[in-house]
Design an enzyme around this catalytic site. Structure first.
Site, PDB file in Angstrom:
ATOM      1  N   SER A 133       0.804  -1.225   0.000  1.00  0.00           N
ATOM      2  CA  SER A 133       0.000   0.000   0.000  1.00  0.00           C
ATOM      3  C   SER A 133       0.834   1.270   0.000  1.00  0.00           C
ATOM      4  O   SER A 133       0.285   2.358  -0.161  1.00  0.00           O
ATOM      5  CB  SER A 133      -0.944   0.007   1.206  1.00  0.00           C
ATOM      6  OG  SER A 133      -0.221  -0.012   2.408  1.00  0.00           O
ATOM      7  N   LYS A 190      -6.743   3.694   8.388  1.00  0.00           N
ATOM      8  CA  LYS A 190      -5.795   4.636   7.787  1.00  0.00           C
ATOM      9  C   LYS A 190      -6.352   6.057   7.769  1.00  0.00           C
ATOM     10  O   LYS A 190      -5.631   7.023   8.061  1.00  0.00           O
ATOM     11  CB  LYS A 190      -5.460   4.175   6.370  1.00  0.00           C
ATOM     12  CG  LYS A 190      -4.655   2.888   6.315  1.00  0.00           C
ATOM     13  CD  LYS A 190      -4.408   2.444   4.884  1.00  0.00           C
ATOM     14  CE  LYS A 190      -3.592   1.144   4.836  1.00  0.00           C
ATOM     15  NZ  LYS A 190      -3.366   0.681   3.455  1.00  0.00           N
TER      16      LYS A 190
END
Length: 817
Positions: free
Chosen positions: A703, A746
């Site tokens: 990511s 996140k």
């Protein structure tokens, strides 16, 4: 002369045994200089007669020298008995002048002497050390008492009474008391008692060094009092032990008599009673047919065995387990959906997905009574309330709650149990938990299922497959029971921090429910409703003595904790409550109001400051978003460009997948070099160093791909990266941006760090439903499909509008030159 000396010694020994004062007549004959004999583990007192074994060379020489003269020798105790060759500092200075009454040489070279203490003395100086120590002494004469005061007479009588009491407690001959009874001198009485008490070496030496006879007797009286207390306690313990033994013998005798009486009357004996009791329990246990037949078979075996045999104990234990298991005992579910919802809302704030799933189960259970229990798996970072949620579910459903922790379990037998052939065999934790609950339909929580181990003892996760499979667990077989037990009515709830460590076959049998971290406002509400009232109560305070403002709680959340859960927040609140409790205990009067302005007085300087690491836009530094076991976090990626030969260095404790993402980012940048205004030969003329700070923390996953690519392009073009932009997404060689997971965690981390804009993959747009409304208000989300879009959003200037330039110029600008 020899015969006269022997007779004289015998007379003196008999006189000393009778307690007379014969030795005192020789005090004037004692020379000033005498040989020294250091003694170990004992202190010699005047008027004391005892044998000594002498084996050290210097000590034998001292005895020989004394025997060659008037037989006087000075005896002083060693401070440390372990020292073989004592020096001056190793010997006490106060000792006793003694006369050697008899001497006998032993075959092993040692000497046995009989000595009698004469008078106390103190070493003035050492005059010789070889072949033996010689010392000059001064006699320590006691003050003469012309008339014994009444107080001293009372003290002497007290000492004599205590001696008699000790003698009676220890069953010693009464002749010892008659010796002390005839002594009227307090000093002699003190020395005689001290020499017969079991004193420590230091305590006996302390008594010896006291010259004043009355003070010495008072010291001995205190020691005698302690010894009497010890003797009385010892006698009490022995008496209790004798009573216990007598009681056991009496009970055994009565049991044997009772057994004989019952046998004569034809009544059932003890074994028959036990068998009959077990038979009744088997009938009332509600066992399935197969289990009942096995229990009756084992009961018949037990009838034929001797009750004291080892096999009988094993069978008896097995039958106890069978009859105590809840084969048919169930609790009635609380199927009032509204009441169950109210209980869930009372115990936990938010967590709507979990609550909806439980209420759905209760609704279906209300419609279909024989439905199987669900297998739920709560996955989330530590401290979000996974374990406590299981207790709340049990309370809402009206069921029993059982919890076992699987963290670190490596033995398959922990789940399935041991076979009965092993010594000390027991059922596994599943059957033990069912027995503990007392019902066959509890809420059974298997905590930390992602931390199961595996070694030579088997794979516990494989053993759980049968437990957690609704199609199999109605016939779960434990190795100890060796009978099927129905687990289909049990509601199993497992917890984990991560899904990946759970084996796929086991994960497939569970319904995964993710519990992400909490937002700032959710933490505020939970702190007000649950954490603060609980900590105020646990620290002995009342709600009127301490209050927290909302801004104070938010300050604690933002500046003193950085977590997805609530554990550290509760610890900080508890710390403030403890400090307030101390102030109240010291006399300070409340109430105490905790505000944002005075939080630092209780918790110290803030630990976390928002945007502390990214105060300015920087070249070659991009902000990414990462998922960790503790929730989301921000991640900084740094890239430096220096002259070289095309080497790429990647540091920061990165995993293989993250390193591959970095390689993909470099390849993408090379493929777009001409469009970005970068020298196409930069790969052969420069060295690239890609670094992710916090090198001690392992990092992995794809990511961070677009974050690395952004930092790389910024370093090569010299265009700064916007500090208020964070991003996450996987990048391909062609620049496509692929979706990633952990979006809620996140984005929460981005909001906590003060990020204004978050760049996400276009294919993650569908996941925006799980993003809290509070985050959507504070953060601007940008969705991209290609890396080119990321660069336009993240860099201060559009890199595709710049003219082509050489790598040297770009590198100098990137380095700030």
């Amino acid at each position: 002369m020899a015969e006269e000396r022997k007779w004289e010694d015998q007379v003196e020994e008999e006189g000393a045994a009778e307690g007379d004062e014969t030795p005192r007549g020789r005090e004037e004959e004692v020379p000033e200089e005498l040989p020294l004999l250091p003694v170990r583990d004992i202190v010699i007192f005047p008027y004391m007669t005892l044998p000594l074994f002498v084996g050290r060379e210097a000590s034998v020489a001292a005895v020989d020298e004394a025997l060659s003269g008037k037989r006087y020798i000075f005896l002083a105790s060693q401070k440390d008995p372990a020292i073989e060759e004592p020096e001056v500092d190793d010997i006490y200075r106060v000792g006793t002048v003694a006369m050697i009454m008899r001497m006998l040489k032993l075959p092993d070279g040692r000497i046995k002497i009989l000595i009698q203490g004469i008078v106390k003395g103190r070493i003035k100086e050492y005059t010789a050390f070889r072949p033996c120590m010689r010392v000059k002494i001064e006699k320590l004469d006691e003050p003469e008492l012309e008339e014994i005061p009444i107080e001293v007479e009372a003290l002497m009588r007290s000492v004599k009474e205590k001696i008699e009491r000790i003698l009676s407690l220890k069953n010693l001959p009464p002749e010892i008391a008659s010796v002390t009874e005839n002594i009227n001198n307090p000093g002699i009485l003190a020395d005689l008692v001290a020499s017969n008490l079991r004193l420590k070496l230091s305590e006996a030496q302390e008594v010896l060094e006291i010259v004043d006879p009355i003070a010495r007797l008072e010291k001995v009286n205190r020691l005698l009092t302690r010894e009497l207390q010890v003797a009385e306690l010892q006698a009490k313990i022995q008496e209790q032990a004798r009573e216990e033994i007598s009681k056991s013998q009496k009970e055994y005798f009565l049991r044997e008599q009772l057994k004989a009486i019952r046998h004569e009357l034809g009544d059932l004996d003890g074994k028959a009673e036990e068998i009959e009791e077990l038979r009744q329990k088997i009938e009332s246990a509600g066992m399935p047919e197969e289990a009942r037949k096995e229990a009756e078979k084992q009961l018949r075996r037990l009838e034929m065995m001797h009750p004291d045999s080892a096999e009988a104990a094993i069978v008896r234990t097995y039958l106890d387990w069978l009859v105590e298991l809840p084969w048919s005992r169930s609790t009635r579910d609380r199927l009032d959906i509204k009441k169950a919802k109210k209980i869930l809302d009372e115990d936990h704030y938010d967590l709507e997905q979990v609550k909806e799933r439980i209420l759905e189960y209760l609704a279906v259970r209300k419609m279909k009574r024989d439905m199987k229990g669900p297998i739920l798996c709560f996955v989330g970072p530590p401290g979000v309330g996974k374990t406590s949620l299981g207790k709340s579910i049990a309370r809402a459903m009206g069921r029993k709650f059982v919890r076992i922790s699987l963290g670190g379990v490596r033995d398959e037998a922990e789940i399935r149990g041991h076979r009965r052939t092993y010594v000390g065999a027991l059922p596994g934790r599943i059957i033990q938990g069912i027995k503990q609950a007392g019902t066959n339909n509890p809420v059974f929580m298997l905590d930390e299922i992602d931390k199961l181990g595996m070694d030579f003892r088997g794979d516990p996760s494989s053993a759980l497959l049968e437990v957690l499979d609704p199609e199999q667990n109605f016939m779960f077989s434990d190795h100890y029971l060796n009978l099927p037990f129905d687990l289909s009515k049990v509601m199993f709830i497992t917890t984990a921090n991560m899904v990946d460590p759970i084996p796929p076959a086991l994960r497939d049998r569970m319904e995964i429910i993710r519990i992400p971290g909490y937002t700032e406002l959710e933490k505020l509400e939970i702190a007000r409703r649950y954490l603060i009232p609980r900590q105020v109560k646990e620290n002995g305070l009342s709600e009127t003595e301490i209050t927290f403002t909302d801004r104070a709680i938010l300050t604690i959340i933002n500046q003193y904790t950085r977590e997805a859960g609530l554990r550290n927040l509760e610890r900080e609140i508890a710390s403030i409550c403890r400090k307030v409790a101390r102030k109240i205990a010291e006399g300070r009067k409340g109430p105490f109001r905790i505000t944002a302005a005075n939080v630092h007085k209780y918790l110290g300087a803030p630990r976390y400051l928002p945007e502390a690491e990214a105060e300015d836009d920087q070249v070659g530094v991009a902000t990414g978003l990462a998922w960790t076991m503790a929730g989301g976090d921000i991640l900084f990626v740094e890239v430096s460009v220096v002259k070289g030969k095309g080497r790429i260095t990647i540091t920061g404790h990165l995993g293989e997948v993250m390193k591959e993402s970095a390689q993909a980012a470099v390849t993408y940048t090379r493929s777009r070099a001409s469009l970005l205004g970068i020298d196409e030969e930069f790969a052969s003329r420069t060295d690239l160093h890609i670094h992710v700070p916090a090198g001690a923390i392992p990092k992995d996953g794809p990511s961070a791909g677009i974050t690395i690519a952004t930092a790389l392009v910024s370093a090569l073009t010299g265009i700064p990266v916007r500090r208020d932009v964070a991003m996450t997404g996987e990048v391909t060689l062609k620049g496509r941006v692929l979706p990633v997971g952990g979006l809620k965690e996140k984005t929460l981390a981005a909001m906590r760090a003060g990020i204004k804009t978050v760049v996400l993959p276009e294919r993650n747009r569908k996941d925006m439903e799980e993003i809290p409304a509070e985050v959507k208000k504070k953060v601007d989300f940008k969705f991209v499909s290609h890396m080119d879009e990321v660069l336009k959003l993240a860099l201060r200037k559009n890199p595709f509008e710049r003219k082509k330039r050489g790598v040297g110029r770009a590198t100098r600008k990137a380095e700030g030159k």
